[in-house]
Write an enzyme that holds these catalytic residues in place. Structure first.
Site, mmCIF file in Angstrom:
data_model
loop_
_atom_site.group_PDB
_atom_site.id
_atom_site.type_symbol
_atom_site.label_atom_id
_atom_site.label_comp_id
_atom_site.label_asym_id
_atom_site.label_seq_id
_atom_site.Cartn_x
_atom_site.Cartn_y
_atom_site.Cartn_z
ATOM 1 N N GLU A 134 52.142 44.311 39.185
ATOM 2 C CA GLU A 134 52.078 42.919 39.672
ATOM 3 C C GLU A 134 51.357 42.033 38.641
ATOM 4 O OE1 GLU A 134 48.881 40.520 41.538
ATOM 5 O OE2 GLU A 134 49.210 42.168 42.946
ATOM 6 N N GLU B 197 38.282 43.580 38.456
ATOM 7 C CA GLU B 197 38.739 43.358 39.842
ATOM 8 C C GLU B 197 38.300 44.539 40.718
ATOM 9 O OE1 GLU B 197 42.952 42.799 40.243
ATOM 10 O OE2 GLU B 197 42.818 42.307 42.368
#
Lengths: 432, 432
Positions: A75, A147
């Site tokens: 993604e 992240e």
């Protein structure tokens, strides 16, 4: 290219909404929901490739096993173009773009007020034009590493994934969607290419739009865009499921973190291979209703917990269903997690014996109808509900009828089937 | 967009109620629910925590439904009417709200209606709470004090927000916006049910109240029905303190604090010298957009994407406080590099080196963002309220027009006033 068969109209008289759905000859499912008067338009191009899809084979070939976090890594990398990243063009068009990876799918999306078809073109084109290089894949590992660390510092995220880890012995739903710094270290550009070829064929994707646009023009434009690139016949994709037993892997997981308040989640697992479509949606709605009656803030249990100063408004319950498995999660921010768990365990036998009264069920039905009406105000929610339901083989517009047809007896039956004290799993985050 | 869409979007029609009360109503027929928001305004200060308890106590019961459980059951009966309380800050003001959303009568089954009951429900919450001997029950107040204490202690669970608040407290140590909207636990000492009852009566009578309604009804009809929510309110024009002046940066300061975290949170506070009504207000909004407000902004494209230093990074400007804050989640060892890189981008924008394209993208992104606000009654009410509190024209069209007039040189002029004031780092303990 063009369309295969006639359009299908999904609609519901209570919701007063309709979605028109067509299958494009490229294989893509294309759907549109008209929302008159909305200034904002929203579209997503979503693939049925999420974090649980960790093993597959193509055309009976050898099994490919994926490291945790591949769908999410892909993604991130899809936004990288040869000349610039995909955000730039969306920005030129005044649109706001994003993407997210879930357990069952990965969605690329934008919202805009103008230049909708330019944005839609860009959306379809960038998702169909991967640009993976060894350099840009390596570079992304630093960003995704940050992240992952961000999630590691989020106690709400940790308490949930620890619950799943305790519940599931083998199933990949328990794995962090972004993977770990270690698991993503092995991701390479050829691996991303393989995943894209397997899972990003239009036959595995939905193009959905919602807003105040003409239905006819949307389908014309979608046809044009999906015909631009011939990605060949659909690969013979076989997702390999991982079997899971009903008994939990562990009874509890505890973790210490730098938090001001402890977090508690308790839950139960369901295993239901082969369940799909309407039956799955029925099970989800039925369980939601059970949980709301037993653990909701209008219930006797919540009142007792609150009177004892053990819980606050953060306490709640939810049920998630993912293909062959599902689970409930009950809890919130609490000062004394062990006391709350023990209190609930002590109360459960009486709750199971008493069952749930018809009056409570009727009230929850009314509340659920109001909540559904509210949810159809949100363009994101319409898109998300539609794509999730279609990937699970169900029709999102059947929800209202299914809720209204739920019988009291089956609610009680489901309560006693799901809430099984011996199979309860618990996850606790407490201050370090 | 269809031709009809623009005609459907209307702003609020406002009526003054008493000296400081305002009722804002707009007709909204695109959605399936009505949205009602009541906000009382006070000055931020050492008693924020006590004030937060007022809506919390009100949501524990009314004379007619004297427990939270009964209130919740009534909400469910009213087709899932959702009621919640929240507190926020806007510049030097403390906002505390009760919000309700419920289905429009036209969307309910024939013969069903909820509007009148919903308004009455809200009225009862505010004016007829559950009292015993004319005061809140002591057990309810004690319970809410305990829950609020836990909520304040739990603020550290969100590390990014915690770091932002710590930076604000240090940078603005004697300015009113240093106070957290939840307040401090010290403020809860000695608080009892008699004092809470006095505070509730005082707020209802003396604090400016704004009521925002969006729903599928003729405004004239709604005005008559909602005015009763103001009953007893006689807030004077001088109920709030005079606006506090913004301040210039003195010597830039640095502070590092340590916690058991995986990722460092770096917050930089810069003084803008631009307050509400300043001629550079809109140019500064554009400057912030070029720097860090969007996915095309320099902090995202350079610090995140080019240098892979972080996952989250953004900047935000507040013309009530005269501050720009830049926040980022970074690796503890890379914090110095991230700070340098961020400052390089600030200097880049200051020097006017940004491209025409970056300027254009930011202009259209702002325009699109403002137009999208009009699709959400909650966002629109918030925009309207915050504009009024800041003595700014609450018309979105007016702001769009002012933004459209911003020139490149205005952006540079606004950036020239910007000076670093505080650098705060919440770092992993092992980096100490």
């Amino acid at each position: 290219m063009s369309w295969t068969g006639d359009p299908t109209v999904l609609e519901n008289s209570t919701l007063q909404e309709r979605v028109v759905e067509r299958v494009h000859s490229s294989g893509a499912t294309v759907a549109f929901c008209h929302k008159p008067g909305y200034l904002r338009k929203y579209a997503c191009f979503t693939t049925n490739f999420g974090s649980v899809d960790d093993r597959f084979r193509i055309g009976g070939g050898s099994e490919v096993s994926l490291p945790d976090g591949v769908a999410h890594f892909l993604e991130h990398k899809m936004f990288e173009g040869e000349k610039e990243d995909a955000f730039q063009e969306f920005s030129r068009l005044g649109a706001s773009a994003n993407a997210f990876t879930g357990f069952n799918g990965t969605s690329y999306l934008f919202s805009c007020t103008d230049q909708f078809y330019s944005c839609l073109s860009h959306l379809v084109r960038f998702v169909q034009s991967p640009h993976f290089t060894p350099e840009n894949v390596e570079k992304e590992k630093g960003i995704i590493g940050q992240e992952i660390r961000m999630y590691e510092d989020m106690p709400g995220w940790r308490v949930y994934f620890n619950l799943l880890e305790a519940m599931y012995e083998n199933h990949p739903v328990s794995k962090d969607i972004a993977g770990t710094e270690e698991s993503i270290s092995g991701i390479t550009s050829p691996l991303l290419d393989d995943c894209w070829s397997a899972f990003y064929h239009p036959s595995n994707m939905i193009l959905f739009a919602v807003g105040d646009e003409s239905e006819e023009e949307f389908f014309e434009q979608a046809d044009r865009l999906l015909s631009e690139k011939d990605l060949g016949p659909a690969p013979l994709l076989e997702k390999i499921a991982t079997s899971e037993e009903l008994d939990p892997a562990k009874t509890e997981i505890r973790q210490e973190m730098h938090v001001g308040r402890s977090k508690l989640l308790m839950g139960w697992k369901d295993v239901h291979p082969g369940l799909s479509g309407k039956e799955m949606m029925h099970k989800e709605l039925l369980t939601d209703l059970v949980l709301e009656c037993v653990f909701g803030q209008s219930g006797e249990l919540f009142e007792k917990l609150q009177t004892a100063n053990l819980v606050d408004d953060s306490f709640g319950a939810s049920y998630m269903i993912y293909g062959d498995v599902g689970h409930s999660a009950i809890g919130g921010d609490v000062a004394e997690p062990d006391q709350v768990r023990d209190f609930i365990l002590e109360e459960l036998p009486a709750i199971l014996a008493k069952g749930i009264c018809t009056e409570d069920i009727d009230r929850q039905r009314r509340a659920a109808t109001g909540q559904l009406l509210r949810s159809f105000n949100s363009l994101e929610n319409i898109a998300g509900s539609y794509c999730s339901a279609r990937f699970l083989g169900s029709n999102p517009f059947e929800v209202v009828d299914l809720v209204n047809k739920i019988q009291s007896e089956e609610v009680v039956e489901r309560l006693r089937e799901h809430i099984h004290p011996d199979r309860m799993v618990c996850s606790i985050i407490s201050p370090a | 967009m269809t031709d009809s869409a623009a005609d459907l979007i209307s702003g609020f029609e406002t009526r003054q109620v008493g000296q400081s009360g305002q009722l804002h109503v707009r007709s909204e027929n695109r959605r399936k629910t009505s949205h009602l928001n009541l906000t009382w305004i006070a000055d931020l200060g050492p008693h924020n925590a006590r004030r937060c308890l007022i809506p919390a106590c009100l949501l524990r019961g009314t004379q007619q439904h004297p427990s939270q459980r009964e209130l919740n059951r009534r909400s469910e009966q009213l087709w899932g009417l959702s009621t919640s309380s929240s507190t926020h800050r806007s510049g030097q003001r403390h906002l505390f709200s009760i919000t309700a959303e419920f289905p429009d009568d036209a969307n309910l089954p024939e013969g069903e209606a909820v509007l009148e009951d919903a308004i009455d429900f809200l009225w009862q919450l505010i004016h007829e709470p559950h009292l015993v001997n004319e005061v809140f029950p002591s057990d309810i107040v004690e319970s809410e004090i305990l829950q609020h204490r836990r909520l304040i202690e739990g603020a550290i669970d969100n590390k990014a927000a915690w770091a932002q608040q710590r930076c604000m407290e240090e940078a603005c140590f004697d300015e009113p916006w240093r106070f957290h909207h939840l307040g401090k636990t010290d403020d809860l000492e000695g608080l009892d049910n008699i004092e809470m009852t006095r505070r509730w009566r005082d707020v209802v009578e003396n604090n400016p109240l704004h009521v925002h309604f969006s729903g599928n009804l003729d405004p004239e009809e709604v005005f008559g029905r909602l005015e009763r929510l103001f009953s007893g309110n006689k807030a004077s024009k001088d109920a709030l303190a005079e606006p506090c002046a913004i301040r210039a940066s003195e010597n830039p300061r640095e502070l590092t604090e340590y916690a058991k975290v995986q990722q460092a949170n770096l917050i930089m506070a810069l003084r803008t010298m631009v307050s509400r009504g300043h001629h550079l207000e809109e140019p500064l909004m554009i400057a912030n957009g070029i720097l860090g407000g969007f996915a095309h902004s320099r902090l995202f494209t350079q610090v995140r994407e080019k240098e892979s230093l972080c996952y989250s990074i953004h900047s935000n400007v507040d013309n009530n406080t005269g501050l720009m804050t830049i926040g980022s989640g970074v690796d503890g060892d890379a914090a110095d590099r991230a700070r340098e890189s961020i400052l390089e981008q600030v200097e880049f924008v200051k020097a006017g080196k940004f491209s025409d394209e970056e300027f254009g993208m930011t202009m259209s992104a702002w325009d699109s963002r403002l137009r999208m606000v009009q699709d959400s009654p909650g966002a629109l009410a918030d925009f309207d309220l915050r504009s009024r509190i800041s003595k700014r024209d609450p018309s979105i069209e007016a702001l769009r027009s002012r933004i459209a007039g911003v020139k490149r040189e205005d952006v540079v002029e606004a950036m020239e006033l910007l000076h670093l004031d505080m650098t705060y780092l919440l770092a992993p303990e092992e980096t100490n």
